[in-house]
Design an enzyme around this catalytic site. Structure first.
Site, PDB file in Angstrom:
ATOM      1  N   CYS A  77      -5.805  27.782  45.622  1.00  0.00           N
ATOM      2  CA  CYS A  77      -5.778  26.748  46.648  1.00  0.00           C
ATOM      3  C   CYS A  77      -5.665  27.420  48.020  1.00  0.00           C
ATOM      4  O   CYS A  77      -5.387  28.594  48.133  1.00  0.00           O
ATOM      5  CB  CYS A  77      -4.577  25.852  46.408  1.00  0.00           C
TER       6      CYS A  77
ATOM      7  N   TRP B 245      -7.324  23.439  44.146  1.00  0.00           N
ATOM      8  CA  TRP B 245      -8.150  23.665  42.966  1.00  0.00           C
ATOM      9  C   TRP B 245      -7.239  23.298  41.803  1.00  0.00           C
ATOM     10  O   TRP B 245      -6.249  23.990  41.536  1.00  0.00           O
ATOM     11  CB  TRP B 245      -8.610  25.122  42.873  1.00  0.00           C
TER      12      TRP B 245
ATOM     13  N   ASN C 292       0.349  27.217  45.889  1.00  0.00           N
ATOM     14  CA  ASN C 292      -0.779  27.868  45.226  1.00  0.00           C
ATOM     15  C   ASN C 292      -0.184  28.702  44.103  1.00  0.00           C
ATOM     16  O   ASN C 292       0.761  29.445  44.321  1.00  0.00           O
ATOM     17  CB  ASN C 292      -1.522  28.776  46.217  1.00  0.00           C
ATOM     18  N   GLY C 293      -0.698  28.543  42.857  1.00  0.00           N
ATOM     19  CA  GLY C 293      -0.138  29.276  41.727  1.00  0.00           C
ATOM     20  C   GLY C 293       0.194  28.310  40.606  1.00  0.00           C
ATOM     21  O   GLY C 293      -0.246  27.157  40.592  1.00  0.00           O
TER      22      GLY C 293
ATOM     23  N   LYS D  15     -25.173  34.669  38.979  1.00  0.00           N
ATOM     24  CA  LYS D  15     -25.497  33.982  40.239  1.00  0.00           C
ATOM     25  C   LYS D  15     -26.200  32.668  39.953  1.00  0.00           C
ATOM     26  O   LYS D  15     -25.858  31.625  40.489  1.00  0.00           O
ATOM     27  CB  LYS D  15     -26.372  34.873  41.115  1.00  0.00           C
TER      28      LYS D  15
ATOM     29  N   GLU E 148     -23.880  30.005  38.175  1.00  0.00           N
ATOM     30  CA  GLU E 148     -22.686  29.490  38.870  1.00  0.00           C
ATOM     31  C   GLU E 148     -23.039  28.632  40.074  1.00  0.00           C
ATOM     32  O   GLU E 148     -22.211  27.843  40.521  1.00  0.00           O
ATOM     33  CB  GLU E 148     -21.722  30.609  39.244  1.00  0.00           C
TER      34      GLU E 148
ATOM     35  N   HIS F 177     -33.741  41.806  19.353  1.00  0.00           N
ATOM     36  CA  HIS F 177     -32.669  41.664  18.353  1.00  0.00           C
ATOM     37  C   HIS F 177     -32.057  40.270  18.392  1.00  0.00           C
ATOM     38  O   HIS F 177     -30.875  40.095  18.131  1.00  0.00           O
ATOM     39  CB  HIS F 177     -31.598  42.731  18.610  1.00  0.00           C
TER      40      HIS F 177
ATOM     41  N   LYS G 107     -12.966  30.518  44.971  1.00  0.00           N
ATOM     42  CA  LYS G 107     -13.317  31.873  45.407  1.00  0.00           C
ATOM     43  C   LYS G 107     -12.372  32.916  44.833  1.00  0.00           C
ATOM     44  O   LYS G 107     -12.793  34.006  44.479  1.00  0.00           O
ATOM     45  CB  LYS G 107     -13.269  31.954  46.938  1.00  0.00           C
TER      46      LYS G 107
END
Ligand code: AGP
Length: 613
Positions: free
Chosen positions: A2, A74, A103-104, A490, A493, A509, A608
């Protein structure tokens, strides 16, 4: 992951908090909110959605206070909705005596919640953070200094936290604390800031004090005071941010990701600046904190990282083995930290991280140090936890990377790994002539990356085809196998199209079963000793009517004959080819996501910096 911003000074806090949250929004963007103390009570504005939603909320219902804390979330516990948005307030019977942003992850939050509910604290949210607010409220009832109350709360918390808070009885005073999740104090003139990333305060001050694990801080407009949970008062070190505030502006580009892709010629220059020693055919790396003798004793290298940094590490494996003849293992940090592999005492562990805060990578670093291994960190963010806890390391000097999809950091990491491989090789068997060739190759990289950027028109044509795909295969041999993996990451996502990277030799294979007209294959195929084999693999895909996009030389007629699209890159010495080949793949992902209308800088579900396990 966050974003946290705090302000106290003479300015109205809300605009400062909102501007700071916008700069941090790449770290997490499920919801946004702020709290401030106004006329002795805590004003709270928060809502699910982007910072823009908070801004509109504040237009309708402004807050005039000159202090406050803000947050972009987040989600880890509880849905991304208004109730779970931060800040969270604490107090009995609905009283707001404190507002907290976090945050955490508080791992023991359930037990703490039961304890507090048994004492009559009513919870509104499903978050772990709310227990911190009520614990603070309970301690504040004792009537002593808020910082003392906070220092009594912190030992109750298990897990990780970056915290910022305001208390109703102390307008103008912010509190903060950190354990495993970054928090800095921005030191201004008659004003001070708190932030989870210096990016948020860069327009106001270049002077920051990085809190260390176990420290708490009291911040007022005039000064700030740091105390450690066990060690008491701490004299903080003031660092100076080494990049300009506009480094975090879009600068006319459509997206941060595109800006950062296009910055890569400078990225390569900055990563190598002052580190190439042509007269010795070697590289000079100042921060290793290991003597030549200690480095010569190294018998094995472990590279541990996550995501894109793990792909850069894979390139490093090829480079270090080729230039220094040292065995290298590349490990997913999240696996390495718990696997307890048999490492002898001649093993050097190197962790790679753009943010310097990735929990899995930090865990791998701490486990390596616990077992007594020498550790190095290749990191972009100066003063980050990983940078500070490793025995030594190398900064990328790539400047802030705002786009959630990492691009320039990958290039910087590859360049630094090439410098490290050169340095290690010249301590061993690599000759002056061989070393000088590597120095010259790295010196030519910025211009050649600039040439690779000219592939963008060809990329846009190929992107139309890829955007219709259900799934895409990315294939590369040798040094280009990690580049294929990075191209796949890339694409998936930011465009949400499923993509997988494989060594080209692996096609037959199993993955070749996926080939059909709806499943394109992207081959990384610059000229080299294995080129003919790659052309054969491309033929196998063509024989099954699979669409083919190739990254290769513009004058490679065989490749052009076999490919539906060629994304041209210049010829270059092998050691820097990954720096060139990755550029069209980054651009391909960008343009496919643009065509699909995806949120390129803030892709869904991502953040991020992944500061939780
Ligand atoms: C890459 O585009 C992703 N954003 C992600 O995989 C990232 O590389 C990974 O989380 C590692 O981050 P770090 O380099 O900051 O440790």
């Amino acid at each position: 992951m966050c974003g946290i911003v705090g302000y106290t000074g003479a300015k109205e806090a809300a605009p400062v908090l909102v501007a700071g949250l916008r700069r941090l929004e790449y770290r997490g963007y499920d919801s946004a909110g702020m709290a401030a103390v106004e006329a002795g009570s805590i004003e709270l504005r928060k809502q699910a959605g982007r910072v823009q939603v908070l801004e509109e909320l504040l237009r309708w219902d402004p807050v005039a206070a000159t202090n406050g804390v803000g947050h972009t979330r987040w989600a880890t516990h509880g849905r991304a909705d208004d109730v779970n948005a931060h800040p969270h307030v604490g107090g009995r019977e609905g009283r707001r005596s404190v507002a907290v942003v976090h945050n955490g992850v508080i791992e023991n939050y359930a037990a703490l919640r039961r304890e507090l509910e048994a004492e009559g604290f009513a919870f509104r949210s499903q978050t772990d953070t709310e227990v911190v607010a009520h614990l603070m409220a309970r301690e504040l009832e004792r009537g002593d200094e808020p910082l003392d109350a906070l220092l009594r709360v912190l030992p109750r918390l298990e897990g990780t936290y970056g915290l910022a808070m305001v208390t109703a009885d102390r307008p103008g005073e912010l509190l903060g604390a950190r354990l495993g999740s970054p928090l800095v104090v921005g030191v201004g003139e008659g004003e001070h800031f708190l932030a989870s990333d210096p990016v948020a305060v860069a327009p106001y001050t270049a002077n920051v004090a990085y809190l260390q694990d176990g420290e708490a801080v009291r911040v007022t407009p005039r000064d700030f005071e740091v105390r450690h949970r066990e060690r008491g008062p701490i004299a903080p070190r003031i660092d100076r941010i080494d990049w300009k505030p506009d480094a975090v502006e879009l600068g006319g580009h459509a997206h941060y990701m595109l800006k950062e892709i296009r910055e890569q010629p400078d990225t390569a220059t900055n990563a190598c600046r002052g580190r190439l020693v042509r007269a010795e055919g070697s590289a000079r790396l100042g921060g290793l904190n290991m003597t030549a003798r200690q480095l010569r004793r190294v018998r094995r290298v472990v590279l541990a990282a996550c995501g894109t940094s793990w792909h850069a590490a894979l390139v490093g494996e090829y480079l270090i083995e080729r230039l220094a003849h040292l065995p290298v293992e590349v490990e997913y940090a999240g696996e390495f930290r718990y696997r307890n592999g048999p490492l002898d005492d001649r093993t050097l562990v190197i962790v790679l991280s753009q943010s310097g805060e990735t929990a899995d990578t930090l865990g791998a670093l701490r486990e390596s140090r616990r077992r007594g291994h020498p550790t190095l960190a290749i990191v972009n963010t100066v003063g980050s936890t990983i940078a500070r806890e490793a025995d030594g390391g190398v900064y990328l000097h790539a400047g802030p990377e705002i786009g959630v999809a990492s691009t320039k950091a990958f290039s910087a990491q590859v360049a630094v790994l090439a410098l490290l491989a050169l340095h290690l090789g010249r301590l061993r068997q690599l000759s002056f002539t061989e070393g000088a060739a590597v120095v010259d190759a790295l010196g030519s990289a910025p211009a050649l990356i600039g040439e690779a950027l000219k592939a963008e028109p060809a990329v846009e044509a190929a992107a139309d085809r890829i955007a219709q795909a259900r799934s895409v295969l990315f294939l590369g041999r040798d040094l280009h196998y990690p580049v294929a993996l990075e191209g796949a990451l890339k694409l998936k996502e930011i465009s949400y199209i499923h993509a997988e990277g494989y060594p080209t030799s692996e096609m037959k294979h199993g993955p070749i079963a996926l080939i059909d007209p709806q499943t394109p294959s992207v081959f990384v195929a610059p000229r080299g000793p294995l080129h003919a084999k790659t052309l054969s693999n491309i033929e196998e895909v063509r024989a099954r009517r699979g669409p083919i996009v190739s990254v290769g030389l513009a004058d490679d007629e065989d490749l052009a004959r076999l490919s539906d699209h060629v994304l041209p890159i210049p010829d270059a010495p092998e050691v820097i080819q990954p720096l060139l080949a990755v550029v069209p793949l980054q651009l391909l992902a960008y343009h496919v996501a643009r065509i699909k209308g995806c949120d390129i800088d803030k892709p869904r579900n991502l953040a991020k910096s992944v500061t939780v396990e």
